[in-house]
Motif scaffolding. Structure first.
Motif, PDB file in Angstrom:
ATOM      1  N   ALA A 127       0.821  -1.214   0.000  1.00 57.81           N
ATOM      2  CA  ALA A 127       0.000   0.000   0.000  1.00 57.81           C
ATOM      3  C   ALA A 127       0.851   1.258   0.000  1.00 57.81           C
ATOM      4  O   ALA A 127       0.446   2.294  -0.530  1.00 57.81           O
ATOM      5  N   SER A 128       2.060   1.196   0.572  1.00 53.16           N
ATOM      6  CA  SER A 128       2.949   2.363   0.614  1.00 53.16           C
ATOM      7  C   SER A 128       3.799   2.491  -0.637  1.00 53.16           C
ATOM      8  O   SER A 128       4.432   3.532  -0.838  1.00 53.16           O
ATOM      9  N   GLY A 129       3.858   1.463  -1.477  1.00 51.85           N
ATOM     10  CA  GLY A 129       4.702   1.492  -2.670  1.00 51.85           C
ATOM     11  C   GLY A 129       6.165   1.224  -2.403  1.00 51.85           C
ATOM     12  O   GLY A 129       6.983   1.321  -3.320  1.00 51.85           O
ATOM     13  N   ARG A 130       6.507   0.876  -1.164  1.00 48.82           N
ATOM     14  CA  ARG A 130       7.916   0.667  -0.808  1.00 48.82           C
ATOM     15  C   ARG A 130       8.440  -0.670  -1.337  1.00 48.82           C
ATOM     16  O   ARG A 130       9.580  -0.771  -1.785  1.00 48.82           O
ATOM     17  N   HIS A 131       7.591  -1.712  -1.297  1.00 50.55           N
ATOM     18  CA  HIS A 131       8.052  -3.045  -1.684  1.00 50.55           C
ATOM     19  C   HIS A 131       7.268  -3.550  -2.882  1.00 50.55           C
ATOM     20  O   HIS A 131       6.090  -3.221  -3.054  1.00 50.55           O
ATOM     21  N   ARG A 377       2.669   2.104  -9.292  1.00 52.24           N
ATOM     22  CA  ARG A 377       3.271   2.098  -7.962  1.00 52.24           C
ATOM     23  C   ARG A 377       2.684   3.240  -7.134  1.00 52.24           C
ATOM     24  O   ARG A 377       2.698   4.396  -7.580  1.00 52.24           O
ATOM     25  N   PRO A 378       2.140   2.964  -5.946  1.00 52.12           N
ATOM     26  CA  PRO A 378       1.536   4.027  -5.139  1.00 52.12           C
ATOM     27  C   PRO A 378       2.545   5.095  -4.727  1.00 52.12           C
ATOM     28  O   PRO A 378       3.717   4.792  -4.446  1.00 52.12           O
ATOM     29  N   PRO A 402       1.007  12.765  -4.706  1.00 48.63           N
ATOM     30  CA  PRO A 402       2.273  13.350  -4.240  1.00 48.63           C
ATOM     31  C   PRO A 402       2.400  13.418  -2.722  1.00 48.63           C
ATOM     32  O   PRO A 402       3.504  13.522  -2.208  1.00 48.63           O
ATOM     33  N   ASN A 403       1.289  13.374  -1.984  1.00 41.39           N
ATOM     34  CA  ASN A 403       1.318  13.540  -0.524  1.00 41.39           C
ATOM     35  C   ASN A 403       0.832  12.249   0.134  1.00 41.39           C
ATOM     36  O   ASN A 403      -0.315  11.871  -0.035  1.00 41.39           O
ATOM     37  N   PHE A 404       1.719  11.573   0.856  1.00 45.19           N
ATOM     38  CA  PHE A 404       1.312  10.363   1.550  1.00 45.19           C
ATOM     39  C   PHE A 404       0.944  10.686   2.997  1.00 45.19           C
ATOM     40  O   PHE A 404       1.503  11.586   3.613  1.00 45.19           O
ATOM     41  N   TRP A 407      -0.206   7.906   8.558  1.00 48.36           N
ATOM     42  CA  TRP A 407      -1.073   7.030   9.345  1.00 48.36           C
ATOM     43  C   TRP A 407      -1.726   5.962   8.467  1.00 48.36           C
ATOM     44  O   TRP A 407      -2.194   4.944   8.973  1.00 48.36           O
ATOM     45  N   VAL A 408      -1.775   6.191   7.168  1.00 45.06           N
ATOM     46  CA  VAL A 408      -2.396   5.234   6.242  1.00 45.06           C
ATOM     47  C   VAL A 408      -1.342   4.361   5.580  1.00 45.06           C
ATOM     48  O   VAL A 408      -1.417   3.135   5.622  1.00 45.06           O
ATOM     49  N   ALA A 409      -0.358   4.980   4.945  1.00 49.17           N
ATOM     50  CA  ALA A 409       0.710   4.238   4.254  1.00 49.17           C
ATOM     51  C   ALA A 409       1.975   5.083   4.320  1.00 49.17           C
ATOM     52  O   ALA A 409       2.046   6.142   3.698  1.00 49.17           O
ATOM     53  N   ASN A 410       2.938   4.596   5.084  1.00 52.44           N
ATOM     54  CA  ASN A 410       4.185   5.332   5.274  1.00 52.44           C
ATOM     55  C   ASN A 410       5.340   4.575   4.619  1.00 52.44           C
ATOM     56  O   ASN A 410       5.728   3.508   5.094  1.00 52.44           O
ATOM     57  N   PRO A 411       5.903   5.093   3.525  1.00 48.27           N
ATOM     58  CA  PRO A 411       7.034   4.395   2.885  1.00 48.27           C
ATOM     59  C   PRO A 411       8.291   4.366   3.751  1.00 48.27           C
ATOM     60  O   PRO A 411       9.176   3.546   3.510  1.00 48.27           O
TER      61      PRO A 411
END
Length: 536
Positions: A127-131, A377-378, A402-404, A407-411
């Motif tokens: 959800a964060s787009g990190r992985h 990719r999020p 552009p703004n994450f 509290w919802v999805a933190n990369p």
């Protein structure tokens, strides 16, 4: 020193027009963050309660103003898009042109991983787009950290992999393999073998409900709760095998595309589809949902992409393009369609008012590559492309949010933050009963509907129709003495009596019966209790 309203008006006149406009924008943003209209404190007589509510309303106003200022100064208002001048077209801009203009960090997101021995590849992002999780058809599973561009773990399961999906975070992921679906840990350890599902074709995870949804080769839809491992629902769709499955992020409803051109929508508490839409004359190739959940895109073998409004269940737009094998919506509403070695990005030129999608960008891959899966990719202007020779990544300006919200999805979350978030998400887990087409009905009052009793004439009319239908029923010819006229007459009488029994007795007969029952009960009472019996 307090200022009067006249002084405030004078200050507004003195302010430059640009600052006056910014103040108006700030006020509208403050209204967006306020929790509705404030309470009317003038009607309260309790002074203590009045003071407490006044201080709370003041606190709400301060927090709304702080949130509006943060949005104005710290968060960019709009995501960037490709802009052209004159006769230039955005879809003529190539990836090499974009790479020359962007910064070094963004240019790292343009790459091509060539693994011809294990493709085609399916992709999934957290959800964060990190992985990112990549699963090759020939058994290759790889977990990657997209921020560091490093490989965390890769394993070879040595059998066919049809689909892959992350669970609630990057610590667990599921793979649909040759015979069963398996759940693996971050380090590649096999944790569970899900044998109840059979050979799974597609996997999707419902993050708000902690349900792993899958459809197998025979068209059975399964929902399994990953918190306790129990099977929540097993549904026979009755539409045959399907390879098209997607989850609506707005309400958690699962959509399946079938070979007859229909799209069905399901929830785990119903054995029948919530909605059945005839979207295409031939087989449905792909389904995708807009992040707001109100738009659905479908593609068929007749070389058309259709946009549907799910609030009215009607077609909004038809795009004549090519046979799109895979579709994907970005966070900002861009639609990607891929087939063969060609990717086309469609943008909403109307700004979301009339949903008019037109060509925004094109990308042609190396000839011979067969695209299997597209996924944005999020929180990045990047799209991942899984194909027959590996996977690739290209830049799509304006596709990511552009703004994450941390509290919802933190990369950039730490392991401690991840553990805390996991506990909070388990506490906030929604039951399967909350999956419905309109989730705004949850918590609303259901209006009481009194069932109107049919009139005496309507009951008599229905009764006569049922008796006539029973009399006119033709009996089958039977052998060995069971076809005698007497037996046929007896059978007809039984059918008529059964038809009469299905209708309620007349109201006055029911009342007389109740009265008789009451009199009999009063007569049976002992002498000491007869004075408590109801008198007519």
């Amino acid at each position: 020193m307090e200022m009067s309203s006249e002084d405030n008006n004078l200050m507004e006149k003195v302010l430059p027009p640009v600052e006056q406009e910014s103040d108006v924008e700030l006020e509208t943003t403050v209204k967006k963050y306020l929790r509705g209209e404030g309470a009317n404190l003038e009607t309260l007589k309790d002074k203590k309660l009045k003071t407490q509510l006044a201080s709370r309303e003041k606190l709400y106003g301060k927090s709304a103003k702080a949130a509006a200022k943060i949005e104005k100064w710290l968060l960019p208002a709009e995501a960037g898009y490709l802009e052209t001048e004159g006769l230039e077209k955005t879809w003529r801009v190539k990836q090499s042109d974009i790479a020359n203009e962007v910064d070094i960090l963004s240019s790292r997101n343009q790459y091509d991983i060539v693994l011809p021995d294990f493709g085609p590849y399916k992709l999934d992002f957290t959800a964060s787009g990190r992985h990112m999780l990549a699963g090759g058809r020939k058994g290759h599973l790889a977990l990657l950290d997209m921020m560091n561009m490093s490989l965390i773990k890769e394993i070879q399961v040595r059998e066919t992999v049809r689909d892959v999906a992350f669970l609630h975070n990057e610590q667990f992921f599921a793979a649909a393999q040759k015979k069963y679906a398996y759940i693996y840990g971050r380090d590649g350890t096999e944790l569970h073998c899900l044998k109840e599902r059979g050979p799974v074709a597609r996997l999707r995870f419902l993050k708000n409900h902690f349900l792993l949804a899958s459809v197998n080769k025979s068209g059975q839809l399964h929902y399994q709760d990953v918190t306790h491992g129990g099977m929540v629902a097993s549904i026979r769709t009755g539409k045959g095998r399907t390879d098209v499955m997607e989850v609506n992020p707005y309400n958690g409803v699962v959509a399946l595309g079938h070979s007859g051109g229909t799209v069905t929508m399901w929830k785990p508490t119903s054995q029948a589809p919530l909605v059945q839409m005839q979207c295409h004359p031939g087989p449905v190739s792909s389904v995708a949902f807009h992040p707001n959940g109100h738009l659905m895109a479908t593609s068929g073998k007749e070389r058309k992409i259709k946009i549907w409004d799910l609030r009215k269940f009607e077609e909004v737009q038809t795009i004549h393009s090519f046979h799109a094998k895979t579709l994907s919506f970005s966070q900002k509403g861009l639609l990607a369609a891929g087939t063969g070695s060609f990717v086309q990005i469609l943008g909403d030129s109307s700004g979301g008012s009339s949903h008019n999608y037109s060509r925004y960008m094109n990308h042609s891959m190396v000839k011979g590559y067969q695209i299997e899966k597209l996924m944005f990719r999020p929180y990045e202007d990047v799209i991942g492309i899984g194909h027959s020779m590996g996977w690739s990544s290209i830049l799509i300006p304006g596709s990511g949010e552009p703004n994450f919200d941390s509290w919802v999805a933190n990369p950039f979350e730490t392991s401690k933050q991840r553990r805390e978030k996991e506990v909070h998400s388990l506490l906030d887990k929604l039951p399967p009963e909350t999956i419905m087409l309109d989730p705004s009905k949850i918590g609303a009052m259901r209006p009481s509907r009194r069932r109107e009793k049919p009139s005496r004439g309507e009951i008599e009319a229905e009764k006569e129709v049922a008796i006539e239908a029973a009399k006119s029923t033709e009996l089958k010819n039977k052998t060995k003495g069971r076809n005698k006229p007497s037996k046929r007459t007896k059978k007809k009488k039984e059918m008529v009596e059964n038809a009469k029994r299905t209708f309620p007795e007349q109201e006055h007969n029911t009342a007389l019966k109740k009265r008789r029952i009451g009199e009999d009960a009063a007569a049976e009472l002992p002498a000491s209790l007869k004075r408590f019996a109801r008198k007519n």
